[in-house]
Design a protein around this motif. Structure first.
Motif, PDB file in Angstrom:
ATOM      1  N   ALA A 102      -7.560  -1.771   6.206  1.00 41.93           N
ATOM      2  CA  ALA A 102      -6.546  -1.825   5.152  1.00 41.93           C
ATOM      3  C   ALA A 102      -6.026  -0.422   4.905  1.00 41.93           C
ATOM      4  CB  ALA A 102      -7.163  -2.374   3.878  1.00 41.93           C
ATOM      5  N   SER A 103      -4.780  -0.341   4.590  1.00 36.57           N
ATOM      6  CA  SER A 103      -4.236   0.975   4.268  1.00 36.57           C
ATOM      7  C   SER A 103      -2.965   0.799   3.450  1.00 36.57           C
ATOM      8  CB  SER A 103      -3.932   1.743   5.557  1.00 36.57           C
ATOM      9  OG  SER A 103      -3.604   3.079   5.230  1.00 36.57           O
ATOM     10  N   MET A 104      -2.574   1.874   2.813  1.00 38.86           N
ATOM     11  CA  MET A 104      -1.337   1.824   2.047  1.00 38.86           C
ATOM     12  C   MET A 104      -0.206   2.259   2.961  1.00 38.86           C
ATOM     13  SD  MET A 104      -2.412   0.715  -0.793  1.00 38.86           S
ATOM     14  CE  MET A 104      -1.129   0.917  -2.018  1.00 38.86           C
ATOM     15  N   LEU A 115      -0.181  -2.359   0.143  1.00 38.26           N
ATOM     16  CA  LEU A 115      -1.401  -2.527   0.925  1.00 38.26           C
ATOM     17  C   LEU A 115      -1.083  -3.383   2.149  1.00 38.26           C
ATOM     18  CD1 LEU A 115      -4.579  -2.086   0.820  1.00 38.26           C
ATOM     19  CD2 LEU A 115      -4.642  -4.451   0.036  1.00 38.26           C
ATOM     20  N   GLY A 169      -0.626   6.287   7.135  1.00 36.08           N
ATOM     21  CA  GLY A 169      -1.376   7.542   7.103  1.00 36.08           C
ATOM     22  C   GLY A 169      -0.416   8.713   7.217  1.00 36.08           C
ATOM     23  N   LEU A 208      -6.412   8.236   9.541  1.00 36.27           N
ATOM     24  CA  LEU A 208      -7.013   7.220   8.668  1.00 36.27           C
ATOM     25  C   LEU A 208      -8.442   6.856   9.074  1.00 36.27           C
ATOM     26  CD1 LEU A 208      -3.936   4.862   8.203  1.00 36.27           C
ATOM     27  CD2 LEU A 208      -4.819   6.576   6.615  1.00 36.27           C
ATOM     28  N   GLY A 212     -16.514   7.433   6.701  1.00 40.85           N
ATOM     29  CA  GLY A 212     -16.305   6.741   5.437  1.00 40.85           C
ATOM     30  C   GLY A 212     -15.179   5.725   5.481  1.00 40.85           C
ATOM     31  N   PRO A 703       1.390  -5.411 -12.071  1.00 39.67           N
ATOM     32  CA  PRO A 703       0.803  -4.704 -10.916  1.00 39.67           C
ATOM     33  C   PRO A 703      -0.657  -5.060 -10.668  1.00 39.67           C
ATOM     34  CG  PRO A 703       1.291  -3.207 -12.739  1.00 39.67           C
ATOM     35  CD  PRO A 703       1.905  -4.505 -13.083  1.00 39.67           C
TER      36      PRO A 703
ATOM     37  N   LYS C   3     -13.840  -5.511   3.540  1.00 41.63           N
ATOM     38  CA  LYS C   3     -12.983  -4.765   2.626  1.00 41.63           C
ATOM     39  C   LYS C   3     -12.501  -5.658   1.505  1.00 41.63           C
ATOM     40  CE  LYS C   3     -10.386  -3.652   6.321  1.00 41.63           C
ATOM     41  NZ  LYS C   3     -11.235  -3.656   7.474  1.00 41.63           N
ATOM     42  N   PHE C   4     -12.401  -6.904   1.862  1.00 45.77           N
ATOM     43  CA  PHE C   4     -11.798  -7.809   0.887  1.00 45.77           C
ATOM     44  C   PHE C   4     -12.813  -8.742   0.292  1.00 45.77           C
ATOM     45  CE2 PHE C   4      -8.657  -6.589   3.988  1.00 45.77           C
ATOM     46  CZ  PHE C   4      -7.781  -5.933   3.169  1.00 45.77           C
ATOM     47  N   THR C  93     -11.926  -5.965 -11.749  1.00 45.70           N
ATOM     48  CA  THR C  93     -10.909  -4.924 -11.645  1.00 45.70           C
ATOM     49  C   THR C  93     -10.778  -4.248 -13.013  1.00 45.70           C
ATOM     50  OG1 THR C  93      -9.168  -6.463 -12.246  1.00 45.70           O
ATOM     51  CG2 THR C  93      -9.614  -6.181  -9.890  1.00 45.70           C
ATOM     52  N   LEU C 122      -9.364  -0.939  -3.460  1.00 46.99           N
ATOM     53  CA  LEU C 122      -9.392  -1.724  -2.228  1.00 46.99           C
ATOM     54  C   LEU C 122      -8.231  -2.701  -2.154  1.00 46.99           C
ATOM     55  CD1 LEU C 122     -13.224  -2.372  -1.938  1.00 46.99           C
ATOM     56  CD2 LEU C 122     -11.834  -0.773  -0.623  1.00 46.99           C
ATOM     57  N   ARG C 123      -7.670  -3.044  -3.276  1.00 52.41           N
ATOM     58  CA  ARG C 123      -6.536  -3.964  -3.266  1.00 52.41           C
ATOM     59  C   ARG C 123      -5.206  -3.223  -3.279  1.00 52.41           C
ATOM     60  NH1 ARG C 123      -8.350  -8.465  -7.674  1.00 52.41           N
ATOM     61  NH2 ARG C 123     -10.485  -8.633  -6.913  1.00 52.41           N
ATOM     62  N   GLY C 124      -5.270  -1.927  -3.294  1.00 54.64           N
ATOM     63  CA  GLY C 124      -4.041  -1.146  -3.251  1.00 54.64           C
ATOM     64  C   GLY C 124      -3.232  -1.232  -4.530  1.00 54.64           C
ATOM     65  N   ILE C 125      -3.906  -1.486  -5.622  1.00 57.39           N
ATOM     66  CA  ILE C 125      -3.192  -1.555  -6.896  1.00 57.39           C
ATOM     67  C   ILE C 125      -2.738  -0.137  -7.272  1.00 57.39           C
ATOM     68  CG2 ILE C 125      -3.601  -1.926  -9.387  1.00 57.39           C
ATOM     69  CD1 ILE C 125      -5.220  -4.431  -8.478  1.00 57.39           C
ATOM     70  N   PRO C 126      -1.531   0.002  -7.765  1.00 61.23           N
ATOM     71  CA  PRO C 126      -0.997   1.325  -8.056  1.00 61.23           C
ATOM     72  C   PRO C 126      -1.962   2.141  -8.928  1.00 61.23           C
ATOM     73  CG  PRO C 126       0.696  -0.328  -8.369  1.00 61.23           C
ATOM     74  CD  PRO C 126      -0.562  -1.060  -8.043  1.00 61.23           C
ATOM     75  N   GLU C 129      -1.584   2.166 -12.644  1.00 61.32           N
ATOM     76  CA  GLU C 129      -2.049   0.946 -13.303  1.00 61.32           C
ATOM     77  C   GLU C 129      -3.547   1.056 -13.590  1.00 61.32           C
ATOM     78  OE1 GLU C 129      -0.291  -1.495 -14.328  1.00 61.32           O
ATOM     79  OE2 GLU C 129      -1.825  -2.988 -14.783  1.00 61.32           O
ATOM     80  N   PRO C 158     -11.892   4.625   0.582  1.00 56.84           N
ATOM     81  CA  PRO C 158     -12.142   5.143   1.929  1.00 56.84           C
ATOM     82  C   PRO C 158     -10.879   5.775   2.526  1.00 56.84           C
ATOM     83  CG  PRO C 158     -12.373   2.748   1.855  1.00 56.84           C
ATOM     84  CD  PRO C 158     -12.171   3.201   0.467  1.00 56.84           C
ATOM     85  N   MET C 161      -7.356   4.211   3.577  1.00 53.90           N
ATOM     86  CA  MET C 161      -6.287   3.788   2.679  1.00 53.90           C
ATOM     87  C   MET C 161      -5.108   4.762   2.715  1.00 53.90           C
ATOM     88  SD  MET C 161      -7.162   0.911   1.432  1.00 53.90           S
ATOM     89  CE  MET C 161      -6.123   0.611   0.011  1.00 53.90           C
ATOM     90  N   GLY C 162      -5.329   5.896   3.323  1.00 55.70           N
ATOM     91  CA  GLY C 162      -4.247   6.884   3.406  1.00 55.70           C
ATOM     92  C   GLY C 162      -4.518   8.018   2.442  1.00 55.70           C
ATOM     93  N   TYR C 165      -2.708   8.059  -1.144  1.00 58.04           N
ATOM     94  CA  TYR C 165      -3.267   7.131  -2.129  1.00 58.04           C
ATOM     95  C   TYR C 165      -4.658   7.576  -2.544  1.00 58.04           C
ATOM     96  CZ  TYR C 165      -4.567   2.638  -4.259  1.00 58.04           C
ATOM     97  OH  TYR C 165      -4.951   1.670  -5.134  1.00 58.04           O
TER      98      TYR C 165
END
Lengths: 852, 229, 226
Positions: A102-104, A115, A169, A208, A212, A703, C3-4, C93, C122-126, C129, C158, C161-162, C165
């Motif tokens: 998963a990544s943004m 996501l 990334g 990415l 970890g 959100p 992850k989910f 959450t 993990l859910r990419g919530i802003p 928020e 982790p 996620m980029g 973020y």
């Protein structure tokens, strides 16, 4: 010559018997055509159905292959060590690797972040199916550069187009295609985050994958050389297990997918069987009447010195020969139909059904055709042995002769054995085949009994005060040489089969549409906070989407069962409650009524709790058994710190097979309203475009709310279900047509029964109208009564099938059944009238000569 | 003279609707080989039943039928079929040709049953004798009544029977055709030296035989030689 | 899939045909969502662990093996007058926590340990928020019990996620700590995250062994507060 003793042991001249069989058939070809048509259609239906079954099975297997995309896939969530890597690199003839995580993702043009599930791919995966994209070539070409293919909904959501870029990334990728579908996507996970494919050689630079990082490592293999995967995976299993990796093979997936098609294959068996039985009914009734017409010829042959066994053999050869020809034609026709129909309907069906000649189906069809012609012709044929040569002097063939022949019991036994054996082959269950056979026997007995009653009653009721036409019409039902029994049974059985197929088909189609399409939920919104529930629902409706379900969910644990806690469990091993029952966090809901997917199996449903008393809860069947619960057992729930005493008030059976919220424990209203909870909302989005807009709106206003879009997953399922319902419809339509043909054939065959009489009446000066009226009355009565009886039996039969074989709820629509009775009665009358039309349009003498 | 058929104390009863119907009783006569005989009597007198018993088409209730020295009462139906095939020829009122066989094939059947040789040639020869050589490939329905009966004659003689039973052979034919058929029957019979038993109520036809046996009410009432005898 | 997990847990409840339906969920956890003994505010002070599956001890054989349990043992062995309440809830959450808080604040809280945000991440919530919800939780606790001491347990997402973020997310905890004069454990899973031996098969939840390290991370800060 005088001294020539009689040679009683004359040897049978087999070639001559064949010769006679051939000669005898010559002038009767048109009549045999009707007999043959029953076989032809029965076998055609059977071959088409078998071929379809094999093809659909292949398709499903193929679908299973495209679902995983490779012969073998191995995956785990840790990087593999060098030893395992060596092993993994030695497998298969072609290998691919995938890293997914998963990544943004960031869309620079719209400045949107979301996501996603990144899948970095290396190699030629998928080996079965394709990464379906628009444009089509993007699915393979993206691997050649710093390019990505991006999920359709995601593209819509951020208003992105092919040629834009997406940032994963630290790297930007050129969007080269829109992802429509990919192997391995039909899982729960795929729905949670939209997928972005990138080539693996650019993964490193995204930055990415570091220590970890949560990455899933997949290895895909194709085996071009035949290899025993079962053996291989068994060998690999301990090593993979140690490394925390899982594997999947097509075979394994097939089994999982196959289970969903249990109903279909059961139905196909049923249809195939019914088509065959219809053929049997046709054969039996055709041969019965055929033999009657042959009595004179047999008597002559007997006069000339043909032995009883020889006469029997002549006709047996004939019937088997014709059965063989009919089966071959039927097999050819069935194969042709199987090939032609998809072509004809290709504009109407949104998918392809593969078409291959199934020699297996053809072989089975021909073999079965010959067996049934033989078996079902035997009963009338054994009476050939009893035809006395005296019939040449005076016609005195007596039906009673047959009923005294002990051989007929052997034939009945053979028929029963055949049906049991054949059903066993179809159903793979002795009990099932026994019940099936008994059911058919029952139907047969009921129809015969009704026919017998009818004959008795008309004989009693007929009254000289009736008009001549009525008297004649009704008298035809019981007078010697009547066709009441044979037509009752054949029309009744055909109607019954047609009706059962129709009813079961409707039930199954109903089941299929229940689980997909239309208004089934394909999007789940969760983590909606109580304060947001109304506004989320409002927003959903504003977007023109239905709120299919909105339920509160409370998380709790079980603290005590009948005073026993988890701690007691560890001390006392005699307590029969698994540890997990206390360890598990239960997500429960509260409501005042049962939902559509629930059924109470025990206890009483109580929808409202009384303040100050123990709370009556409803427990799901599996948990009920697992935790060894009984109605009335006391359970103390721990609702996030607050203990709530409750008791088991009822047990529910839950249909877990549907996309909707189902619960192991359901509370009544009036208890949990204030407890910490969140809401789940189920809706149906008709298209990816709507889905994208809706998701954008939700993410903007709420959100914290998470969305699972099952559209993609369910579309795969939908396609399969569509295919299934198409196959069900087609197969039953075809069998129903077979039924009608057999019905027409058996009524048509009866033509010769009434010719002599009609001609006589005609000769005596009866008008066309009078003969028509007499015929119409007889057939109307026979047709409507047997159809009615058949349908009543069909109601019972389909109920039993629905309940015990398909295990689906039984509902019946009476209107189509009534229409069926009407149609069959009218059909019988029309064919009956057509039968006598020939008589009326030609001079009587000509007919007498042709049919002498 | 040698006896081909010997009937002694013959009786036949039928069970019908709980009553016993006595159709024939105490019939005694014997037939000399090579003779021509007629059994006459009014309708319902039992003459057809008698014919059936003589020819081994049915079993008697009492007495014995001895055909060419064989007691038919001791035989099974299949054995009697064998006897018929070897010694007996039939001609029926309604011809009884197999409708699905051509004229030629109809004639061939008894020969084929006996596994004989040159069947086709012999059958054609017989058809020629009855004047239908060119109609061999026609089916019965394509032939007139007279023609059908002539085919039937050819068939009856095809197995060179020792005894020929004819049941009202002209019953379904007009006078002119009858005459031709009867002439043919007697000519062929003479030529083959076959014993002929004719059942009829046509006294004119009966008079052409050597002996007339009269039946009435199931009993033999007269047995006389004609001028031919 | 791991992850989910949090979502997946829910999905097993919202079962549908394509997924491995109707199996008993793999959760095998014995953590108490509150202490077995009911709080007795008159005689002792209460430490409330408010968090998600990490607090609840998801996947552990024994609930007391989760880090709040380890800390409770420490407190008990030191005979400190504190009651430990575990209010962890798998899959929680920040929004959910914010909503259910009032249910828990019925009991008096002296030390409020806030461990939430991982599931948001993990859910990419802003990030904004998440930050907003955490602030709201702190505000509510302070409003009800002004004397309360707050300890924030810092989380990180982790690297996959980029960086963008991840960095923003990481910054939430120090920012909130500073704004609310709270205490901070900089990274709860320090020394555990990414080490497979200390994590369960899903790679995200610590084993009993890992939980001890986690407990130490927390204890280093908490002992000063006590």
């Amino acid at each position: 010559m005088e001294t020539n003793p009689v040679n009683y042991q004359r040897k049978m001249n087999i070639p001559w018997l064949f010769n006679m069989a051939w000669r005898d058939s010559r002038k009767n070809r048109s009549r045999l055509f009707l007999f043959i048509s029953a076989i032809v259609f029965g076998i055609a239906a059977l071959v088409a159905i078998y071929a379809f079954k094999y093809n659909v099975q292949n398709d499903i297997n193929g679908q299973a292959a495209t679902l995983i995309g490779a012969d073998l896939s191995v995956s785990g969530n840790k990087p593999v060590d060098s030893k395992l890597k060596k092993l993994l690199d030695s497998l298969g003839d072609d290998r691919s690797q995938e890293r997914s995580f998963a990544s943004m993702a960031y869309f620079p043009k719209s400045k949107g972040t979301r996501l996603v599930q990144v899948r970095a791919l290396q190699g030629n995966f998928p080996y079965y199916g394709a990464i379906e994209t628009t444009p089509e070539q993007a699915g393979t070409s993206f691997r050649k550069g710093q390019m990505a293919v991006v999920d359709k909904t995601l593209m819509l959501q951020f208003n992105a187009h092919v040629g834009d870029s997406i940032k994963i990334g630290n790297s930007q990728f050129l969007i080269t295609g829109i992802l429509n579908r990919a192997p391995g996507q039909a899982g729960a996970v795929a729905g949670i985050a939209p997928v972005v494919y990138i080539p693996m050689q650019y993964l490193e630079q995204t930055g990415l994958v570091k220590i970890g990082s949560r990455v899933n490592y997949s290895f895909y293999y194709k085996f071009t050389r035949p290899v025993n995967l079962d053996k291989l995976t068994k060998k690999l299993d301990p090593m993979l297990d140690k490394a925390g990796m899982r594997y999947e093979t097509i075979e394994g997936r097939k089994e999982n997918t196959g289970r969903n098609f249990g109903d279909l294959s059961r139905f196909l068996s049923l249809v195939g069987f019914v088509a065959l039985l219809l053929g049997c009914v046709g054969v039996a009734s055709a041969v019965h009447i055929y033999v009657r017409e042959k009595i004179a010829s047999i008597a002559i042959m007997r006069c000339l010195g043909v032995k009883a066994s020889e006469a029997f053999l002549i006709y047996l050869i004939q019937i088997v020969g014709i059965g063989l020809i009919g089966s071959v034609i039927g097999a050819a026709l069935g194969t042709a139909i199987q090939h032609l129909l998809p072509v004809i309907f290709k504009d109407f069906i949104p998918f392809t059904i593969s078409v291959q000649i199934s020699w297996m189906a053809i072989g089975q069809g021909i073999l079965l055709g010959v067996i049934i012609s033989l078996l079902f012709a035997l009963l009338p044929l054994i009476s050939v042995r009893n035809v006395s040569p005296l019939n040449t002097l005076r016609l005195s063939f007596d039906d009673a002769v047959l009923s005294r022949d002990p051989l007929r019991w052997l034939v009945y036994a053979l028929i029963m054995l055949f049906i049991i054996a054949f059903t066993y082959l179809q159903l793979d269950s002795w009990l099932g085949s026994l019940f099936f056979t008994l059911g058919i026997l029952g139907a047969f007995i009921i129809l015969s009994a009704v026919a017998w009653l009818l004959m008795r009653l008309t004989k009693l009721l007929i009254n000289s005060s009736w008009s001549y036409l009525w008297r004649q019409g009704f008298a035809n039902l019981y007078r010697p040489n009547n066709q009441t029994l044979i037509l009752m049974v054949s029309i009744g059985l055909s109607t019954m089969f047609i009706c059962i197929l129709f009813l079961i088909q409707n039930l199954l189609i109903g089941q299929v549409t229940l689980s997909s399409g239309g208004n089934q939920s394909n999007m789940i919104l969760f983590d909606i906070q109580n304060s947001q529930k109304d506004s989320v629902a409002r927003l959903t409706r504003q977007q023109g989407l239905p709120v299919l379900q909105q339920v509160p969910i409370v998380t709790l644990r079980i603290e005590q069962i009948n005073g026993k806690t988890a701690a007691d469990l560890q001390k006392d091993s005699t307590i029969k409650i698994p540890h997990g029952v206390f360890a598990y966090e239960y997500r429960v809901t509260f409501r005042d009524s049962l939902s559509g997917s629930e059924k109470l199996t025990d206890g009483t449903w109580i929808g409202k709790a009384e303040p100050g008393k123990d709370i009556p809860v409803s427990v799901e069947e599996n948990l009920y058994h697992r935790a060894n619960l009984k109605i009335g057992d006391k359970i103390v729930f721990n609702v996030q710190g607050v203990e709530m005493p409750a008791y088991v008030a009822s047990v529910r059976k839950v249909n877990w097979g549907k996309v909707q919220t189902n619960f192991q424990v359901v509370f009544p209203t009036g208890v949990l309203e204030d407890a910490p909870q969140f809401q789940v909302l189920l809706t149906h989005v008709p298209s990816t475009k709507v889905s994208a807009t809706f998701q954008r709106a939700i993410v903007h206003s709420f959100p914290n709310v998470s969305i699972i879009d099952l559209g993609l997953v369910l579309s795969v399922l939908d396609e399969l279900l569509n295919k299934i319902s198409y196959v069900i419809r087609f197969m039953s339509a075809f069998s129903i047509i077979t039924g009608v043909v057999v019905l027409v054939a058996s009524v048509r065959i009866s033509k010769y029964q009434r010719i002599q009489e009609s001609v006589l009446l005609r000769t005596l000066g009866a008008s066309r109208k009078q003969i028509f009226a007499i015929t119409a009355l007889e057939y109307l009565f026979l047709g409507s009564l047997s159809a009615l009886t058949g349908i009543v039996i069909a109601f019972g039969g389909s109920w039993l099938l629905a309940k015990y074989s398909f295990e689906i709820p039984y509902t019946v629509n009476y209107l189509p059944a009534l229409i069926l009775v009407f149609v069959i009665s009218i059909l019988t009358v029309i064919i009956g009238l057509l039968n006598s039309r020939g008589v009326l349009n030609k001079p009587p003498l000509e007919i007498l000569r042709n049919n002498a | 003279m040698e006896t081909i058929l010997n009937i002694s104390d013959l009786g036949k009863t039928y069970q019908s609707a709980g009553r016993t119907l006595n159709v024939l009783h105490d019939i005694n006569f014997s037939i000399a080989a090579g003779s021509t005989n007629a059994i006459v009597g009014p309708s319902g007198s039992g003459k057809t039943t008698l014919l059936g018993l003589c020819a081994g088409l049915d079993r008697s209730s009492a007495g014995a039928v001895e055909l060419n020295g064989i007691n038919l009462g001791n035989l099974t139906e299949d054995q009697r079929a064998q006897v018929r095939n070897q010694y007996v020829g039939f001609i029926f009122q309604n011809f009884q040709l197999l409708p699905t066989l051509t004229a030629l094939e109809n004639v061939m059947v008894p020969l084929e049953l006996r596994n004989e040789k040159n069947i086709r040639a012999r059958a054609l020869d017989l058809l020629d004798k009855v004047g239908l050589a060119d109609r061999g490939h026609h089916y019965p329905s394509q032939l007139s009544g007279g023609e059908q009966q002539r085919v039937s004659l050819a068939r009856a003689f095809s197995n060179s029977p020792k005894i020929l039973f004819a049941d009202e052979p002209t019953g379904n034919l007009d006078a002119e055709t009858s005459e031709k058929v009867v002439k043919l029957l007697f000519d062929l019979n003479k030529e083959a030296g076959t014993t002929l038993i004719l059942v009829t109520h046509d006294l004119e036809l009966a008079a052409k035989t050597q002996r007339i046996i009269r039946i009435k009410g199931g009993q033999l009432i007269a047995d006389e030689k004609t001028i031919n005898g | 899939m791991h992850k989910f997990k949090l979502t997946f847990l829910l999905l097993t409840t919202l079962i549908f045909a394509a997924c491995d339906q109707n199996k008993k969920p793999s959760t095998d956890e014995g953590a108490k969502s509150s202490t077995a003994a009911q709080p007795d505010a008159a005689t002792s002070k209460t430490v409330l662990f408010f968090g998600d599956s990490l607090t609840a001890g998801y996947g552990l054989d024994d609930p007391s093996e989760a880090f709040p349990g380890v800390i409770k043992d420490k407190i008990d062995s030191l005979k400190l007058p504190y009651k430990v309440v575990n209010a962890g809830l798998s899959g929680e959450t920040t929004a959910g926590g914010n909503a259910r808080l009032s249910w828990l604040l019925k009991q008096k809280v002296d030390i409020f340990i806030l461990e939430l945000g991982a599931n948001d991440g993990l859910r990419g919530i802003p990030v904004s928020e998440t930050s907003k919800n955490l602030q709201s939780i702190i505000d509510k606790v302070k409003a009800k019990y002004p004397e309360v001491k707050i300890v924030l347990l810092g989380m990180q997402v982790p690297p996959n996620m980029g960086a963008d973020y991840a960095n923003k997310f990481k910054a939430v905890y120090p920012d909130l700590t500073a704004k609310n004069h709270a205490q901070l454990v900089p990274f709860l899973l320090q020394g555990v995250a990414g080490i497979s031996a200390l994590n369960q098969a899903d790679g995200i939840h610590p084993t009993a062994q890992g939980a001890k390290i986690v407990a130490n991370n927390v204890w280093d800060v908490l002992k000063g507060v006590l």
